[in-house]
Design an enzyme around this catalytic site. Structure first.
Site, PDB file in Angstrom:
ATOM      1  N   GLU A 190       5.157  -9.809   1.535  1.00 46.75           N
ATOM      2  CA  GLU A 190       6.136  -9.013   0.782  1.00 46.75           C
ATOM      3  C   GLU A 190       7.497  -8.931   1.452  1.00 46.75           C
ATOM      4  OE1 GLU A 190       4.907  -5.192  -0.707  1.00 46.75           O
ATOM      5  OE2 GLU A 190       2.858  -5.900  -0.972  1.00 46.75           O
TER       6      GLU A 190
ATOM      7  N   ASP B  63      -2.785  -2.580  -1.010  1.00 43.63           N
ATOM      8  CA  ASP B  63      -2.904  -1.513  -2.013  1.00 43.63           C
ATOM      9  C   ASP B  63      -2.694  -2.081  -3.413  1.00 43.63           C
ATOM     10  OD1 ASP B  63      -0.189  -2.022  -1.999  1.00 43.63           O
ATOM     11  OD2 ASP B  63       0.372  -0.104  -1.120  1.00 43.63           O
TER      12      ASP B  63
ATOM     13  N   ARG C 241       0.441   3.085   4.274  1.00 46.10           N
ATOM     14  CA  ARG C 241       0.135   3.789   3.013  1.00 46.10           C
ATOM     15  C   ARG C 241      -1.376   3.872   2.887  1.00 46.10           C
ATOM     16  NH1 ARG C 241       4.519   0.523   1.207  1.00 46.10           N
ATOM     17  NH2 ARG C 241       6.390   1.790   0.961  1.00 46.10           N
TER      18      ARG C 241
END
Length: 780
Positions: A12, A87, A288
């Site tokens: 990412e 996630d 996260r």
């Protein structure tokens, strides 16, 4: 021809790509998608509701170049590895990459990891999997549901309240929490009481004890202090209790945000930004998470570090389990990737946050702190009242050697626990002094960013990835402000017994000061009240939490995402249509009273440009007058007297150069008007009290700045000027601004050259003209 690696691995973020590329060697090319490459279109709803909520995904304009490069690399690679975050957002990014790059299923692998270390990355490559469509569907459901709510509610707010407002499923509930807390505080009736503190001396040690009950009134306090004159104090009971204190679990996203706020004064967004950097550098695991679980490897690493630094006695293995049913135990808590690394190199913020994470994780694998708590009960010879003294001694530090958790609760400034002297039952005590101090009950505390996250988590609203964006959004929208506000002076009374004499004194203190607390704005309150009255279900805490649970059920593959959306949207859309049909506006309008001079009604309300007061009815023949509220004023606290003061503007403040100066407040704030020109009044000046000398000073300062800003004014055509701008020199003509090429000296340009450049730029209006200074403020 450039070397083309056999494997293309897509992550990412660019920082992560650099770190991972070091671990994988020459057979891998590592590239970044720089977050999401696709989303619903910025304009329009982007969802075909009638066709089973089919989304219309488009490649973001700023990602087209990245997608083109990735396509090219993917074509030349034997295998493509999608290594986005683990996630739901990361899964959705992998899915979009698969579709947009036109990847072949046979040569595409999905890999996940929760830390960026060589072993974790190599292990991920050895254990690839397919894209988890259930996780993708859960993310799609959230994104589409939030788009439906925002797209249908926002236009209603524009029509019913004011333009440019927005609503959101989670953000509106967060605003509701803050509005309700503010109203609780406003409705709270502060009650005075007295706490009685006695300072005793025994064995040459001074210690303090508190009367076991509060006294209600001044008369009770004074009576007790007088009663204690000449009293003998003795120890009635001494009780020693051994106790233990256990460490908290390692950090989740929520607890990290809370503790970084308390200990480091970080905002929620700041914490996530710094944690992201630490993760991408390979210093910590994924930031996260709602799990407190630690891998066996992590537990062993922490245990070894504890033994090495503090000894065998301090080590204690603990397995933490997350209470939340939705937490993913396969994930880990936020922890260091290498416990040997106690300190890192980096920015000050990175160093401090890493230190916090290291200490919290290591402490979680340490022994309990052992404490001996002593409670003394002290009586006196003139009555039954008892004083209680508490003290504690840490007999074994345990985890406290490394870490002490902070608390959000307001601490009593007089609360004090220390070491007590060794005493015997019936032992007499000397009195240094006794004070009965007037105190006041406290309203509920306003939310900080961190305590708001804690509350949202407790209600089951939002998930680790949504806390920071939600809190940022409600502030950006202007529904909530994070402010530090000064307190007000308050008087309190103290009765003192010393050397058998009773005295009383009235002291002053500052109360109600707030540091970095969340306050609702007037617009936020009006929007909240409107949504609550028309869309109670969307604003309902249980409903919002239930929606989060449904996303979790979709992620587990046990619920169709389109069915979930249909169940929500059908009743919701009916309410939207019914509310849209209503003609009445929602302005939070409140009648304050009548203007004594004119007899006209005076209201406070939300107008097109924000909170204001209105003199005169909207329907009356005589045009109403309007005035903006001052920055420190709130609609709910407005009185008729405060409103009438606002109509004192514009006011004449004097004369300058034989022309009148007036002060008023316009759309852009307070200003001075002189000779048909407008001069912004600096923030430190109050338009209601500014005097003639200061107004002249402001005008002169502005003129000097204008002269300093001017490079050239042409005698034969004064409309054309060459000025200094924030980003360099530019030309201005007829209120339009024009670029000056970098190879031109603005001080040497001729009028003819300026006209030629302006005409050339007029011919191509679509071309960017460079820096455009802010337009001058004009007032109506």
């Amino acid at each position: 021809m450039a070397y083309m690696a056999k494997n293309l691995l897509i992550v990412e973020s660019p920082a992560k790509a650099k770190t991972i590329e070091k671990y994988l060697g020459k057979d891998f090319t590592v590239r970044s998608s720089v977050g999401h490459i696709c989303d619903l279109p910025a304009k329009g709803i982007g969802v075909d509701i009638k066709n089973n909520f089919t989304p219309e995904y488009v490649v973001s304009p700023d990602k087209k170049k990245i997608v083109a490069e990735l396509k090219k690399l993917a074509k030349g690679a034997e295998k493509v590895w999608l290594a986005t975050d683990e996630d739901r957002e990361g899964e959705a990014i992998a899915w979009h990459l698969f579709n947009e790059l036109g990847l072949n299923e046979k040569k595409t692998k999905r890999v996940v990891y929760h830390e960026i270390t060589k072993s974790a990355i190599e292990n991920a490559i050895k254990n690839p999997r397919d894209i988890n469509k259930d996780l993708v569907d859960a993310q799609q459901a959230r994104r589409i549901l939030d788009r439906l709510v925002g797209y249908e509610l926002s236009p209603i707010l524009w029509r019913k309240i004011k333009p440019a407002l927005s609503a959101g499923r989670v953000q509106s509930v967060a605003v509701r929490l803050i509005v309700e807390r503010e109203r609780e505080i406003n409705a709270f009736l502060t009650a005075p009481y007295y706490k009685v503190l006695a300072h005793f001396i025994a064995n040459n040690i001074k210690f303090r004890a508190e009367l076991e009950k509060r006294l209600i009134g001044e008369q009770d306090a004074e009576s007790l202090i007088k009663k204690l004159v000449g009293a003998e104090f003795t120890v009635r009971n001494q009780e020693k209790k051994p106790s233990k204190r256990t460490p908290s679990g390692p950090f989740t996203t929520s607890t990290l945000q809370q503790e970084a706020s308390r200990k480091l004064s970080f905002s929620v967004a700041q914490t996530m930004r710094v944690a992201q950097s630490l993760y991408e550098r390979g210093d910590i695991t994924y930031m996260r998470t709602d799990s407190v679980n630690l891998s066996q490897q992590a537990i062993e690493g922490a245990k070894a570090e504890v033994k090495k630094l503090y000894g065998e006695k301090f080590a204690y293995t603990r397995i933490f389990k997350t209470k939340s049913a939705s937490a993913q135990e396969a994930h880990e808590a936020i922890r260091p990737t290498n416990f040997d690394v106690k300190e890192i190199q980096g920015t000050d913020q990175e160093v401090r946050l890493y230190d916090l994470i290291w200490k919290r994780t290591v402490a979680s694998q340490m022994a309990d702190a052992e404490i001996e708590k002593t409670v003394l009960t002290i009586g006196h010879s003139k009555g039954d009242e008892k004083f209680i003294a508490t003290g504690e001694v840490i007999t074994f530090e345990g985890f406290l050697k490394v870490y002490t958790e902070s608390d959000d609760d307001t601490e009593d400034e007089e609360k004090e626990e220390g070491t007590l002297p060794m005493l015997k039952t019936d032992q007499k005590l000397d009195v240094a002094e006794i004070n009965a101090i007037q105190r006041f009950t406290l309203p509920p505390a306003r939310y900080t960013e961190a305590s708001l996250v804690k509350k949202l988590e407790a209600l089951g609203i939002g998930r680790p990835s949504t806390y920071a964006p939600t809190i940022s959004t409600v502030q950006k929208r202007g529904y909530v402000v994070k402010e530090t506000r000064e307190g007000v002076e308050r008087h309190y009374k103290v009765f003192t017994l010393k050397d058998d004499k009773v005295t009383s004194v009235t002291k002053t203190e500052i109360t109600g000061a707030e540091k970095s607390k969340m306050f609702p704005t007037d617009v936020g309150i009006v929007v909240n009240d409107f949504l609550l009255s028309h869309f109670e279900e969307v604003m309902n805490y249980n409903f919002t939490a239930h929606v989060e649970e449904e996303f979790d059920i979709i992620a587990a593959g046990k619920l169709s995402w389109t069915k979930m959306l249909s169940n929500f949207y059908t009743p919701f859309h009916k309410i939207v249509k019914a509310t849209s049909a209503e003609k009445e506006r929602a302005s939070g309008e409140k009648l304050l009273g009548k203007d004594p001079a004119s007899g006209r009604n005076v209201f406070v309300k939300i107008g097109r440009y924000g909170p204001m007061v209105q003199m005169g009815d909207t329907e009356s023949e005589e045009k109403p007058r309007f005035a903006k509220l001052r920055a420190d004023q709130r609609m709910e606290a407005m009185t008729i007297e405060m409103a009438l003061d606002l109509f004192k503007l514009p006011r004449i403040v004097g004369n300058f150069e034989d022309k009148e100066m007036s002060v008023a407040i316009g759309r852009f704030g307070p200003y001075i008007k002189h000779d048909n020109q407008f001069f912004s009044l600096p923030k430190q000046d109050d338009p209601y009290t500014v005097l003639e000398d200061r107004a002249i000073e402001v005008i002169k300062e502005k003129r000097i700045k204008e002269i300093e800003k001017t490079i050239q004014v042409f005698k034969h055509d004064p409309e054309i000027k060459i000025l200094k701008g924030q980003y360099g020199p530019y030309m201005t003509m007829e209120k339009n601004n024009y670029k000056i090429p970098k190879d031109k000296d603005p001080a040497k340009l001729t009028l003819e050259e300026c006209i030629a450049m302006i005409e050339e730029q007029k011919k191509s209006p679509k071309k960017k003209r460079g820096f455009t200074p802010r337009k001058k403020k004009t007032e109506s």
